[in-house]
Scaffold this motif. Structure first.
Motif, mmCIF file in Angstrom:
data_model
loop_
_atom_site.group_PDB
_atom_site.id
_atom_site.type_symbol
_atom_site.label_atom_id
_atom_site.label_comp_id
_atom_site.label_asym_id
_atom_site.label_seq_id
_atom_site.Cartn_x
_atom_site.Cartn_y
_atom_site.Cartn_z
ATOM 1 N N ALA A 105 0.995 4.157 -2.902
ATOM 2 C CA ALA A 105 0.784 5.572 -2.597
ATOM 3 C C ALA A 105 1.955 6.422 -3.088
ATOM 4 N N ALA A 107 1.863 6.760 -6.812
ATOM 5 C CA ALA A 107 0.782 7.644 -7.246
ATOM 6 C C ALA A 107 1.109 9.108 -6.975
ATOM 7 N N VAL A 108 1.761 9.386 -5.846
ATOM 8 C CA VAL A 108 2.013 10.768 -5.443
ATOM 9 C C VAL A 108 3.329 11.298 -6.017
ATOM 10 N N VAL A 132 0.841 -1.204 0.000
ATOM 11 C CA VAL A 132 0.000 0.000 0.000
ATOM 12 C C VAL A 132 0.875 1.253 0.000
ATOM 13 N N GLY A 133 1.959 1.224 0.789
ATOM 14 C CA GLY A 133 2.859 2.369 0.825
ATOM 15 C C GLY A 133 3.510 2.618 -0.524
#
Length: 316
Positions: A32, A35-36, A28-29
């Protein structure tokens, strides 16, 4: 040489849910971060101009990088052949720039900027240009290389062992690649073809460790058939744990030396291997076998299939 004086008796399978939680945080990290922040793609993927420079005196690569940063260039600077007299400057497309870069104009602008720092700089040869289409093709081909790598692993392990083990092996390998992507997205180190090659190497390294564990599972099956699948996997991992850790530490020692001594050119490659070995060791011990167990791996799955005797076989 053994890492432990006696075989440990750690209950890995009893702790697999905690390991799943750690891996979920990692995945998940990474998602993220991608994506960022995304990956800081190198010139191999973005396209741009490669400028080679000579200087008769020793020059600090960091000083050159800072001078170009102050001039507004977002570039990569590397010491050719590990030296600081020959420099390679990679200039990706700059922000707000449209159309194809003129390699000679870019090279002359870089040279003028650096001559203000040290008048001894000279161009070495003609600058090279890597088109954006080439970068897109490399990105696509790199993704396909990883995809076919995972498919090949799945087929190989399923043929050699069993499909549940193959699924665990592939999931662990994907887990390793995700860890490297997350690290490079977090640190914004340059992601180029050498890093992609390191990821493929790490996948092979991790697969080797996992296959060793599954080989030991089959050996345990022949001597301790009354054990449950969970106990068999624990015994196999514990028996190969010394070998796994010794291999990992030996690899980290070599690659760590490469990271420190090889210079900027191989820094991304060596760091990707370091991260991959750490994550790959974790996945080989805690993830691959756990996934196979949760797919309901049984002793019967590992037994050789016996062909049914036909009526003709029963005749004298």
């Amino acid at each position: 040489m053994e890492f432990f004086k006696k075989t440990p008796q750690i209950r890995f399978m009893a702790r697999r849910k905690w390991c799943y939680a750690i891996s979920l945080v990692l995945i998940v990290g990474t998602a993220a971060l991608l994506a960022v922040r995304g990956l800081n793609f190198g010139l191999d993927f973005t396209g741009g101009v490669i400028v080679e420079l000579d200087n008769p005196a020793e020059v600090s690569v960091q000083r050159v990088r800072e001078a170009l940063d102050q001039a507004g260039y977002r570039v990569e600077v590397q010491g050719a052949s590990g030296g600081s007299r020959e420099l390679i400057v990679r200039v990706p497309p700059q922000e707000g720039q449209t159309g194809q870069q003129n390699p000679n104009e870019v090279a002359n602008a870089i040279l003028e900027t650096l001559k203000a720092v040290d008048a001894g700089f000279e161009l070495r040869g003609s600058p090279d240009y890597v088109g954006a289409q080439v970068g897109r093709d490399l990105t696509e081909q790199g993704g396909l290389a990883m995809l076919f790598c995972f498919i090949g692993i799945l087929i190989y392990v399923a043929f050699r062992f069993e499909w549940k083990m193959a699924a665990g092996t592939v999931i662990a390998a994907i887990h390793d690649a995700v860890g490297i992507f997350g690290f490079f997205a977090l640190t914004q180190m340059t992601f180029d073809l050498s890093v992609l090659a390191a990821i493929l190497a790490v996948i092979g390294y991790s697969i080797n460790d996992t296959v060793v564990v599954f080989d030991r599972v089959r050996e345990v099956l022949h001597t301790k058939r009354k054990m449950s699948p969970s106990e068999m996997l624990d015994v196999a991992i514990n028996q190969t744990l010394s070998r796994t850790l010794m291999t990992s530490f030996s690899t980290l020692f070599v690659v760590g030396s490469l990271y420190v001594l090889a210079g900027e050119t191989l820094r991304g490659f060596s760091m990707a291997i370091i991260v991959g070995v750490v994550v790959g060791t974790y996945s080989s011990i805690f993830i691959a076998a756990a996934v196979a167990l949760d797919l309901k791996l049984t002793a019967a799955d590992l037994m050789p299939q016996q062909k049914e005797k036909s009526e003709l076989d029963a005749l004298p």
